[in-house]
Design an enzyme around this catalytic site. Sequence first.
Site, PDB file in Angstrom:
ATOM      1  N   ASP A 513     -46.268   5.510 -22.468  1.00  0.00           N
ATOM      2  CA  ASP A 513     -45.639   4.463 -22.206  1.00  0.00           C
ATOM      3  C   ASP A 513     -44.149   4.526 -22.469  1.00  0.00           C
ATOM      4  O   ASP A 513     -43.813   4.589 -23.293  1.00  0.00           O
ATOM      5  CB  ASP A 513     -46.886   3.607 -23.471  1.00  0.00           C
ATOM      6  CG  ASP A 513     -46.793   2.541 -23.306  1.00  0.00           C
ATOM      7  OD1 ASP A 513     -45.549   1.708 -22.432  1.00  0.00           O
ATOM      8  OD2 ASP A 513     -47.267   1.498 -23.711  1.00  0.00           O
ATOM      9  N   HIS A 514     -44.183   4.031 -21.539  1.00  0.00           N
ATOM     10  CA  HIS A 514     -42.776   3.733 -21.403  1.00  0.00           C
ATOM     11  C   HIS A 514     -42.416   2.563 -22.124  1.00  0.00           C
ATOM     12  O   HIS A 514     -41.000   2.758 -22.645  1.00  0.00           O
ATOM     13  CB  HIS A 514     -41.896   3.767 -19.612  1.00  0.00           C
ATOM     14  CG  HIS A 514     -41.293   4.622 -20.087  1.00  0.00           C
ATOM     15  ND1 HIS A 514     -40.150   5.016 -20.938  1.00  0.00           N
ATOM     16  CD2 HIS A 514     -39.848   4.656 -18.795  1.00  0.00           C
ATOM     17  CE1 HIS A 514     -38.486   5.475 -20.506  1.00  0.00           C
ATOM     18  NE2 HIS A 514     -39.069   5.112 -18.839  1.00  0.00           N
ATOM     19  N   ARG A 515     -42.921   1.410 -22.743  1.00  0.00           N
ATOM     20  CA  ARG A 515     -42.226   0.487 -23.113  1.00  0.00           C
ATOM     21  C   ARG A 515     -42.613   0.875 -24.576  1.00  0.00           C
ATOM     22  O   ARG A 515     -41.618   0.644 -25.608  1.00  0.00           O
ATOM     23  CB  ARG A 515     -43.246  -0.003 -22.934  1.00  0.00           C
ATOM     24  CG  ARG A 515     -43.730  -0.741 -21.868  1.00  0.00           C
ATOM     25  CD  ARG A 515     -45.144  -1.824 -22.225  1.00  0.00           C
ATOM     26  NE  ARG A 515     -46.061  -1.351 -22.707  1.00  0.00           N
ATOM     27  CZ  ARG A 515     -47.146  -2.336 -23.153  1.00  0.00           C
ATOM     28  NH1 ARG A 515     -47.644  -3.109 -23.355  1.00  0.00           N
ATOM     29  NH2 ARG A 515     -48.529  -1.698 -24.042  1.00  0.00           N
ATOM     30  N   ILE A 517     -42.092   5.020 -25.474  1.00  0.00           N
ATOM     31  CA  ILE A 517     -41.812   6.210 -25.619  1.00  0.00           C
ATOM     32  C   ILE A 517     -40.587   6.379 -24.782  1.00  0.00           C
ATOM     33  O   ILE A 517     -40.804   6.221 -23.131  1.00  0.00           O
ATOM     34  CB  ILE A 517     -42.587   7.321 -25.402  1.00  0.00           C
ATOM     35  CG1 ILE A 517     -43.666   7.187 -26.285  1.00  0.00           C
ATOM     36  CG2 ILE A 517     -41.577   8.554 -25.559  1.00  0.00           C
ATOM     37  CD1 ILE A 517     -43.530   7.411 -27.862  1.00  0.00           C
TER      38      ILE A 517
END
Length: 541
Positions: A513-515, A517
């Site tokens: 999850d780029h939010r 990580i």
Amino acid sequence: MHNELIPDLGGAENVDVIEVCVAAGDTVAIDDPIIVLETDKASLEVPATVAGVISELKIKVGDKVNEGDLLALIQGDGGDAPAAEAAPVVETTAAPVAEPAAAPVVETAPAVASEQAFKVPDLGGSEQVEVIEVIANAGDSLSEGDPIIVLETDKASLEVPAETDGTVVSVAVKVGDKVSEGDDLIVMTVSGGAAAAPVSAPAASAAPASAPAPAPAPASAAPAASPVPASSGKPAGKGGHAGPAVRKLARELGVELDLVAPTGRKNRITKDDLHAYIKSAVEAKQSGKSGGGTGGDWAFGIPDQDFTKFGEIERVATTKIDKLTSENMHRSWVNIPHVTQFDEADVTELEAFRKSIKAEAEKAGVRVTPVAFIIKAVAVCLQRHPKFNSSLTSDGSERIFKKYVNIGMAVDTPRGLLVPVIKDADKKTVYEIANDVIELAGLAKDGKLKPNQMQGGCFTVSSLGAIGGQGFTPIVNPPEVGILGVSKSSVKPIWNGSEFAPRTMLPLCLSYDHRAINGGDAGRFLTELAGLLTDIRKMMM
């Protein structure tokens, strides 16, 4: 008399009863299934804890149950049955009394042998319920409890059984009809149904000393009736009977039940029979899911098409687990900005070590697979990289760091994708993890996982190593923020500084999850994971 209760359901409440496997009068052994329940994540059987005869069932298809609810009354083996036989021995004059009593039964039999109409019974408040299967046909001989039709509500499938023994004259419904309580169902020729009443009356009045005898009388009557349906066999022109759960599974797999040989009690087809047929059939090629979908929220706005314009099709109902998986994966993909990073781990030494301990592991009763080492390495990485062992609140205002390490593992089962969770993986040895992997995967494939065995995961591992492929992009399983995909290892020539040497390389795919990580976090996590798998001694540092 034993009170059979609903056991621990792993924290689940108000669980749907989707199949009742026995009827009053059936003889059960310990661990024989009584009912089948279905939660949002799995189906599970509730077995008998004692051997004996089912005196009374307290639960029906469509009910919702909780731990501790009364399930059935079971008369234990060697219980009251001999007492009923003892009554004639106590007073020998009872035998002549019983013989004259039989005469009225013979005389009244012709009056009972007549056509009777039966209605659709109480459906638990449901109305306009669809008929999805008609089991009985005109001319079939039915025993009490034999299924006539199968109905399907929004929540479960249920069989409507025959209320008495007899021969089918006509069936008033067909597949696709919608029925409610009180609608015409079937006309049967019934005979000999009232014979038991005159016999039991003299037994009750034989002598004051035998007054307790009427209590066991119904229980002793039930076993006496059990050979009747057992000897009646299957209805003419039909395969064995099957419960709703088996029928549902057969529809999912595209199997005609008429082709499956039944081995269960009262000529019933079990799930094992279905699996055995699929395994042994020469032409058991099963069709895939219909591309058109069934509509509803899970279809996510993709319009249906009429595929019959292009050729023959088959429509197969989507399972509850498949629908939930589709919804969860779509929700994850739409709401989570996914990034996937790829790497390879040199597992040459790991594989050599794993094979060297094979004999030692077998002595300890353990089968160590590569997955056990991967899960152990992931557990170490989660401790060293706590961002991957966290979750975001729904509004994104807080990050929750977990002080425990529970790792889910994706298991491919006949019912769909299930993710049991290995608890406290950081505190377990590779042997302990290997045992958990085998046990939980077996429970998943047998449909016996409890809800609490699929909850509390911090991170998921999805291994396709046994299937193949060089890589894939796994979808994050929220509220987790990362998932590791593992593909099939292969031997490659790797430059060691002076020459190319054969090394066993394992493809790793890390989605996150780029939010929560960023790329740097993921790069460090994946690089350390690959390093741990390359040299497992680093796990102890």
